[in-house]
Write an enzyme that holds these catalytic residues in place. Sequence first.
Site, PDB file in Angstrom:
ATOM      1  N   HIS A   9       0.823  -1.148   0.003  1.00  0.00           N
ATOM      2  CA  HIS A   9       0.089  -0.001   0.083  1.00  0.00           C
ATOM      3  C   HIS A   9       0.718   1.169   0.203  1.00  0.00           C
ATOM      4  CE1 HIS A   9      -2.543   3.282   1.663  1.00  0.00           C
ATOM      5  NE2 HIS A   9      -3.574   2.292   1.102  1.00  0.00           N
ATOM      6  N   GLU A  47       6.979   7.909  -5.436  1.00  0.00           N
ATOM      7  CA  GLU A  47       7.177   8.519  -6.716  1.00  0.00           C
ATOM      8  C   GLU A  47       7.025   7.665  -7.983  1.00  0.00           C
ATOM      9  OE1 GLU A  47      10.703  11.104  -6.291  1.00  0.00           O
ATOM     10  OE2 GLU A  47       9.683  11.918  -4.803  1.00  0.00           O
ATOM     11  N   LEU A  72      -3.559  -7.786   3.064  1.00  0.00           N
ATOM     12  CA  LEU A  72      -4.001  -8.989   3.972  1.00  0.00           C
ATOM     13  C   LEU A  72      -5.618  -9.404   3.478  1.00  0.00           C
ATOM     14  CD1 LEU A  72      -2.701  -8.051   7.468  1.00  0.00           C
ATOM     15  CD2 LEU A  72      -2.179 -10.197   6.091  1.00  0.00           C
ATOM     16  N   GLY A  75      -9.433  -6.119  -0.605  1.00  0.00           N
ATOM     17  CA  GLY A  75     -10.272  -4.890  -0.880  1.00  0.00           C
ATOM     18  C   GLY A  75     -10.152  -4.162  -2.294  1.00  0.00           C
ATOM     19  N   HIS A  77      -7.989  -1.868  -3.368  1.00  0.00           N
ATOM     20  CA  HIS A  77      -6.758  -2.106  -3.907  1.00  0.00           C
ATOM     21  C   HIS A  77      -6.156  -3.411  -4.701  1.00  0.00           C
ATOM     22  CE1 HIS A  77      -6.076   1.709  -2.054  1.00  0.00           C
ATOM     23  NE2 HIS A  77      -5.961   1.401  -0.815  1.00  0.00           N
TER      24      HIS A  77
END
Lengths: 126, 126
Positions: A9, A47, A72, A75, A77
């Site tokens: 993330h 970046e 984990l 979701g 993402h």
Amino acid sequence: MQSLLIISHGSRRETSNNEILQLTQTLRKELSQSYPIIASAFLEFSEQSIPEAIGQCIEKGATRIKVLPYFLAAGVHVTKDIPDEISTARLQYRSVEVEILPHIGSSNSICGLIGNMLDTGNTHGI
Amino acid sequence: MQSLLIISHGSRRETSNNEILQLTQTLRKELSQSYPIIASAFLEFSEQSIPEAIGQCIEKGATRIKVLPYFLAAGVHVTKDIPDEISTARLQYRSVEVEILPHIGSSNSICGLIGNMLDTGNTHGI
């Protein structure tokens, strides 16, 4: 040449991102025979985009890239953002096979890891 | 009576939250001797707050609660948000000992789990 790309993330907190970089270093040592190229990229707060990270793997000689979503739970993402970024990368690098693996939380060994952690307190302490 | 509280991020995606609930069920079976009470709570996207989840553990008989941050890296959620919520809960339930464990990503077994996952593809497929 097979490559592994760890996608996490990312955080505003540099120490948090360093944990992932440290994990990547350890994986480079432990999995070097199967994966001579191991890279990491962050979905946010970084970046370098995921297609750019894939480009770097290819520059180093990767012909096949396995992408491990370091999440984990599946979701948005995992189910949308990472596949979208990989689709963009596939258009850009058509000669290379890019495969998205299941997210790490789907491993059947997670329960065992938690049990072991509770028993032994065996953590890196960051 | 010892209790374990798994705190995860939470998602807009119900399937993602169900993964955590399913993990909690499995842990209840596997760790029942050491932790007769195992609960889970989400930091975001959930109606139940962490102090409320702790209150429920206490209602079930918990006298000591270990809180496991189910996060892979120690970002702001692990270093600030969870400790803040636990501080609130400690004020509310002064007679119960609440301990925050290291986040799961700090386990030294994570690399082994990744290696095993790459070798065997042993995942639950959600």
